[in-house]
Design a protein around this motif. Sequence first.
Motif, short mmCIF file in Angstrom:
data_model
loop_
_atom_site.label_atom_id
_atom_site.label_comp_id
_atom_site.label_asym_id
_atom_site.label_seq_id
_atom_site.Cartn_x
_atom_site.Cartn_y
_atom_site.Cartn_z
N LEU A 184 0.82 -1.20 0.00
CA LEU A 184 0.00 0.00 0.00
C LEU A 184 0.86 1.26 0.00
CD1 LEU A 184 -2.69 -0.95 2.69
CD2 LEU A 184 -2.85 -1.21 0.21
N SER A 185 0.32 2.34 -0.55
CA SER A 185 0.99 3.63 -0.49
C SER A 185 0.89 4.20 0.92
CB SER A 185 0.34 4.60 -1.47
OG SER A 185 -0.97 4.94 -1.04
N THR A 186 1.60 5.29 1.17
CA THR A 186 1.57 5.93 2.49
C THR A 186 0.16 6.34 2.88
OG1 THR A 186 3.83 6.75 2.26
CG2 THR A 186 2.45 7.85 3.88
N GLY A 187 -0.56 6.96 1.95
CA GLY A 187 -1.92 7.39 2.23
C GLY A 187 -2.86 6.22 2.49
N MET A 188 -2.71 5.15 1.72
CA MET A 188 -3.53 3.96 1.92
C MET A 188 -3.27 3.34 3.29
SD MET A 188 -3.11 2.09 -1.78
CE MET A 188 -3.74 2.78 -3.30
N LYS A 189 -2.00 3.26 3.66
CA LYS A 189 -1.65 2.69 4.97
C LYS A 189 -2.24 3.52 6.10
CE LYS A 189 2.71 0.46 3.65
NZ LYS A 189 4.19 0.51 3.77
N GLN A 190 -2.17 4.84 5.96
CA GLN A 190 -2.69 5.70 7.03
C GLN A 190 -4.19 5.55 7.18
OE1 GLN A 190 -1.27 6.85 9.39
NE2 GLN A 190 -1.54 9.03 9.82
#
Length: 259
Positions: free
Chosen positions: A152-158
């Motif tokens: 996942l991307s950073t935004g997805m993970k957050q």
Amino acid sequence: MLAVQGLAKRFQLPRQKGAAPATRDPRGHDGWFHAVRDVSFSCAPGEVLGLLGPNGAGKTTTLRLLSTALKADAGKALVNGVDLLQQPLLARQQIGFLSGSTGLYGRLTARENVEYFGRLHGMDSAHLKRRCDYLFELLQMQDYGSKRADQLSTGMKQKCAIARTVVHEPQIVILDEPTTGLDVMSSKILLDFIASYKALRIPLVFSTHHLHEVEKLCDRVCIINHGKTAFNGTVDELRHLGGSADLYDAFIGVINRED
């Protein structure tokens, strides 16, 4: 209702040779570093409180004390009559806490991560499914629910970390810099999510360095400086005390008064 009174936490300092007294943080003395010395604030149902302060002021330590990850040396923190400091096991059932280092299990999918933490809170399968469906739609996560967390991307993970933070429907939500490192679209989704908690009548506390987020969302503000509450009040009261309609200037004005 969240009410915090006189919160304090210190850590023992390692022995150091040759440290110049002029460079030391004023909170370090007698072999201890007093990270949080006297922090008080409140957040009522339906309110969003912004926790502000310079780097190293004690914000993250304060939030970790409220999450029961750390044990306070002094003070009280009450959530709907439950003392978080005296009854940490009971308190954890009522808290949703996102730290700056909240991790995900990389080999599990986004949905599996959220479901796992729901099961840890004792949620039954049917309720957990409904709750996950709701959160994945609210946070716009449907397209990658079956994707492994380590992909996942950073935004997805957050967003996934936010979902696992609130999957058990906590009575208070605490977020430590939730939009740090996110792009504009991801930040907008998370800010809208925070705003939605006003309608749920659930107190929400979040720390941030972005004062436009405070202006957009917050009913109350607490500024911590050198481990103490430097300001606790409404956004308009902050403007008045800081001597400026601009929140950035008002914030700096309050910090300069304290220094």
